[in-house]
Scaffold this active site. Sequence first.
Site, mmCIF file in Angstrom:
data_model
loop_
_atom_site.group_PDB
_atom_site.id
_atom_site.type_symbol
_atom_site.label_atom_id
_atom_site.label_comp_id
_atom_site.label_asym_id
_atom_site.label_seq_id
_atom_site.Cartn_x
_atom_site.Cartn_y
_atom_site.Cartn_z
ATOM 1 C CG ASN A 104 -0.414 -0.195 2.532
ATOM 2 O OD1 ASN A 104 0.639 -0.800 2.673
ATOM 3 N ND2 ASN A 104 -1.083 0.311 3.543
ATOM 4 C CD GLU A 131 -1.449 4.698 4.535
ATOM 5 O OE1 GLU A 131 -0.984 5.560 5.324
ATOM 6 O OE2 GLU A 131 -2.147 3.733 4.907
ATOM 7 C CB CYS A 168 -5.224 -1.451 -1.809
ATOM 8 S SG CYS A 168 -6.563 -0.692 -0.901
ATOM 9 C CD GLU A 184 -5.443 -5.951 -1.191
ATOM 10 O OE1 GLU A 184 -4.773 -4.911 -1.019
ATOM 11 O OE2 GLU A 184 -6.439 -6.219 -0.518
ATOM 12 C CB CYS A 242 -10.697 -2.715 0.338
ATOM 13 S SG CYS A 242 -10.137 -2.103 -1.253
ATOM 14 C CB CYS A 271 -8.476 -4.894 -3.644
ATOM 15 S SG CYS A 271 -7.381 -3.504 -3.308
#
Length: 135
Positions: free
Chosen positions: A46, A48, A57, A59, A88, A91
């Site tokens: 991930n 940010e 993310c 994935e 999530c 994803c």
Amino acid sequence: MLVDEQRQRLIESALVARRWAYAPYSGYPVGAALLTASGRIYEGVNVESAAYPTTMCAERVAVFNAVSQGEREFVALALVTANGGSPCGACRQVLAEFGLDTLVLVADVQGKVLQEISVGELLPLAFQPQDLVKE
Ligand code: THU
């Protein structure tokens, strides 16, 4: 099918990749590793941003990494977080684009697999490429 050795390698790759997660705001580093039909593994973490919604993310980074290298057939994705959190919704949708049979292994930092489930199970009634009819 995923043999034990592949499973271990995949989880280990996600665990190692997780070290590179950039998660200064959430403090929730995530590592992902995607095994393709060609036998290669593509990692993701991930990333940010101070503008929170632009965060990406792990994935999806792994999927985009694989697709950027010409890969479109996925076998399994390992996801490692501190507590074994599940992928999530966004994803799940991106994984569904490339097939509902991809296996998702959700593990914690000890490498313990807490969930082993297909993308189709994670995203029932998924909107898929064939649903996009053009008028
Ligand atoms: N995150 C992922 O990388 N994958 C998920 O499936 C859930 C959430 C990241 C995004 C953000 O950097 C942090 O975890 C907290 O939401």
